[in-house]
Scaffold this motif. Structure first.
Motif, PDB file in Angstrom:
ATOM      1  N   GLN A  24       6.112  -0.785  -0.122  1.00 37.50           N
ATOM      2  CA  GLN A  24       5.481   0.126  -1.049  1.00 37.50           C
ATOM      3  C   GLN A  24       5.869  -0.276  -2.461  1.00 37.50           C
ATOM      4  OE1 GLN A  24       5.795   4.613  -1.360  1.00 37.50           O
ATOM      5  NE2 GLN A  24       6.269   4.173   0.761  1.00 37.50           N
ATOM      6  N   ILE A  31      -8.153  -3.544   1.853  1.00 34.51           N
ATOM      7  CA  ILE A  31      -9.226  -3.494   0.855  1.00 34.51           C
ATOM      8  C   ILE A  31      -9.229  -4.707  -0.080  1.00 34.51           C
ATOM      9  CG2 ILE A  31      -9.528  -0.983   0.909  1.00 34.51           C
ATOM     10  CD1 ILE A  31      -7.755  -2.266  -2.020  1.00 34.51           C
ATOM     11  N   ALA A  42      -0.531   4.516   4.444  1.00 33.46           N
ATOM     12  CA  ALA A  42      -1.678   3.598   4.393  1.00 33.46           C
ATOM     13  C   ALA A  42      -1.951   2.948   5.747  1.00 33.46           C
ATOM     14  CB  ALA A  42      -1.438   2.524   3.337  1.00 33.46           C
ATOM     15  N   LYS A  76       0.675   0.574   7.057  1.00 28.99           N
ATOM     16  CA  LYS A  76       1.471  -0.665   7.096  1.00 28.99           C
ATOM     17  C   LYS A  76       2.325  -0.739   8.354  1.00 28.99           C
ATOM     18  CE  LYS A  76       3.561   0.416   3.223  1.00 28.99           C
ATOM     19  NZ  LYS A  76       2.927   1.727   2.978  1.00 28.99           N
ATOM     20  N   VAL A  82      -3.703  -5.790   0.555  1.00 29.19           N
ATOM     21  CA  VAL A  82      -3.539  -4.410   0.095  1.00 29.19           C
ATOM     22  C   VAL A  82      -4.164  -3.481   1.139  1.00 29.19           C
ATOM     23  CG1 VAL A  82      -4.003  -2.772  -1.771  1.00 29.19           C
ATOM     24  CG2 VAL A  82      -3.776  -5.219  -2.293  1.00 29.19           C
ATOM     25  N   GLY A 135       0.844  -1.190   0.000  1.00 29.20           N
ATOM     26  CA  GLY A 135       0.000   0.000   0.000  1.00 29.20           C
ATOM     27  C   GLY A 135       0.871   1.229   0.000  1.00 29.20           C
ATOM     28  N   PRO A 136       0.294   2.387  -0.359  1.00 28.59           N
ATOM     29  CA  PRO A 136       1.082   3.618  -0.497  1.00 28.59           C
ATOM     30  C   PRO A 136       1.512   4.233   0.830  1.00 28.59           C
ATOM     31  CG  PRO A 136      -1.233   4.084  -0.850  1.00 28.59           C
ATOM     32  CD  PRO A 136      -1.121   2.597  -0.665  1.00 28.59           C
ATOM     33  N   SER A 145      -5.134   0.428   2.285  1.00 34.25           N
ATOM     34  CA  SER A 145      -5.347   1.789   1.814  1.00 34.25           C
ATOM     35  C   SER A 145      -6.074   2.565   2.899  1.00 34.25           C
ATOM     36  CB  SER A 145      -6.176   1.763   0.531  1.00 34.25           C
ATOM     37  OG  SER A 145      -6.554   3.071   0.191  1.00 34.25           O
ATOM     38  N   ARG A 146      -5.536   3.670   3.282  1.00 31.15           N
ATOM     39  CA  ARG A 146      -6.124   4.541   4.320  1.00 31.15           C
ATOM     40  C   ARG A 146      -6.641   3.773   5.522  1.00 31.15           C
ATOM     41  NH1 ARG A 146      -8.791   9.468   1.498  1.00 31.15           N
ATOM     42  NH2 ARG A 146      -7.533   9.592  -0.350  1.00 31.15           N
ATOM     43  N   THR A 192      -5.934   1.784  -9.149  1.00 27.11           N
ATOM     44  CA  THR A 192      -6.215   2.698  -8.048  1.00 27.11           C
ATOM     45  C   THR A 192      -5.313   2.480  -6.853  1.00 27.11           C
ATOM     46  OG1 THR A 192      -8.481   2.453  -8.751  1.00 27.11           O
ATOM     47  CG2 THR A 192      -8.140   3.682  -6.710  1.00 27.11           C
ATOM     48  N   TYR A 193      -5.082   1.238  -6.511  1.00 31.67           N
ATOM     49  CA  TYR A 193      -4.369   0.977  -5.256  1.00 31.67           C
ATOM     50  C   TYR A 193      -2.913   0.569  -5.449  1.00 31.67           C
ATOM     51  CZ  TYR A 193      -9.044   1.193  -3.395  1.00 31.67           C
ATOM     52  OH  TYR A 193     -10.296   1.613  -3.060  1.00 31.67           O
TER      53      TYR A 193
END
Ligand SMILES: Nc1ncnc2c1ncn2[C@@H]1O[C@H](COP(=O)(O)OP(=O)(O)OP(=O)(O)O)[C@@H](O)[C@H]1O
Ligand SMILES: [Mg+2]
Length: 249
Positions: free
Chosen positions: A207, A228, A38, A40, A221, A34-35, A223-224, A245-246
């Motif tokens: 990442q 997800i 996120a 992690k 994965v 994840g970015p 995300s925020r 998107t992810y």
């Protein structure tokens, strides 16, 4: 082996992780991708018992508060109420993001500091030999102060130090971040060796999607603060929304 259920972490009113659940079986290497931001690292820290530590520290300052909800089991036992030391004693080791060695200590002393749970001198020596075999560069630089190591060497030291304790499960936080491609490749091989040859189960936060996907059997994965999706690299990449998107691929 590891079962994380409905974990929620809040710092004051900001929810950093919400309803996060995942599991890792013995002998697996599972990716957590994840970015930036996120959640992690927060999830790995929660498993390692460090959110409890944050809570104690923050409570002392009375400036802010942290909430932890959910359950974490390791080998069938609840570990979410243990201290970080209690979790480490169960055989879980966090290998922190960006290394964070003791800068004023030599490479060798940093490694020895990682061995605090070894039972005998012989065990410490065996662990040290094993780490030096895996990372000859650390052997070459064993007397050098850790604060003067390059980024790549620091990352090797972090992985090596985590291995000194002979963990059953390693939580490796972004080993590839900020490394040049050649060093990244080398570290990739070492992580693979730790997992395949030394038989250490790994939860790997990354990442760098290709780094994680090339090593992992399955992935989650993030995300925020939410998990997800989960699946093999192939499954995740097949889903166009997830991919674009992810995963940004
Ligand atoms: N102690 C803290 N107090 C307040 N907010 C925090 C704390 N620790 C982390 N956060 C916030 O939680 C969010 C998730 O952070 P985290 O470090 O878990 O992300 P990450 O996925 O590891 O990102 P990166 O890939 O950049 O390392 C961020 O917005 C961060 O600012
Ligand atoms: Mg992080």
């Amino acid at each position: 082996m590891l079962e994380v259920k409905n974990v929620r972490v809040k710092y004051d009113t900001a929810t950093i992780l919400d309803d996060a659940s995942l599991n890792v079986e013995k002998g697996e290497l599972v990716g957590l991708v994840g970015p930036n931001g996120a959640g992690k690292t927060t999830l790995l820290r929660a498993i390692a018992g460090l959110i409890n530590w944050d809570r104690e520290v923050l409570r002392g300052t009375r400036k802010s508060d942290v909430t932890f909800e959910g359950t974490i089991e390791f080998e069938g036992e609840r570990i979410d109420r243990l201290s970080a030391f209690g979790v480490a004693k169960k055989g879980i080791q966090l290998c922190p993001q960006m290394g964070r060695p003791f800068p004023e200590m030599s490479v060798k002393d940093n490694l020895l500091a990682g061995a605090y749970l070894c039972k005998s001198r012989k065990e410490v020596q065996q662990s040290l030999t094993r780490v030096y075999e895996l990372f000859p560069r650390l052997k070459e630089r064993e007397k050098q102060l850790a604060g003067t190591l390059s980024g790549g060497e620091r990352q090797m030291l972090a992985v090596g130090r985590s291995l000194m304790r002979r963990p059953k499960l390693m939580l490796v936080d972004e080993p590839s971040s900020g490394l040049a491609p050649k060093i990244k490749d080398d570290l990739f091989k070492r992580v693979e060796e730790i997992y395949k040859e030394l038989g250490v189960t790994i939860l790997l936060a990354e990442q760098d999607i290709s780094f994680a996907f090339a090593l992992s059997k399955r992935n989650y994965v993030v995300s925020r603060g939410h998990i997800i999706a989960q699946g093999t690299a192939q499954e995740l990449l097949k889903d166009e929304t997830i991919r674009k998107t992810y995963l940004g691929m």
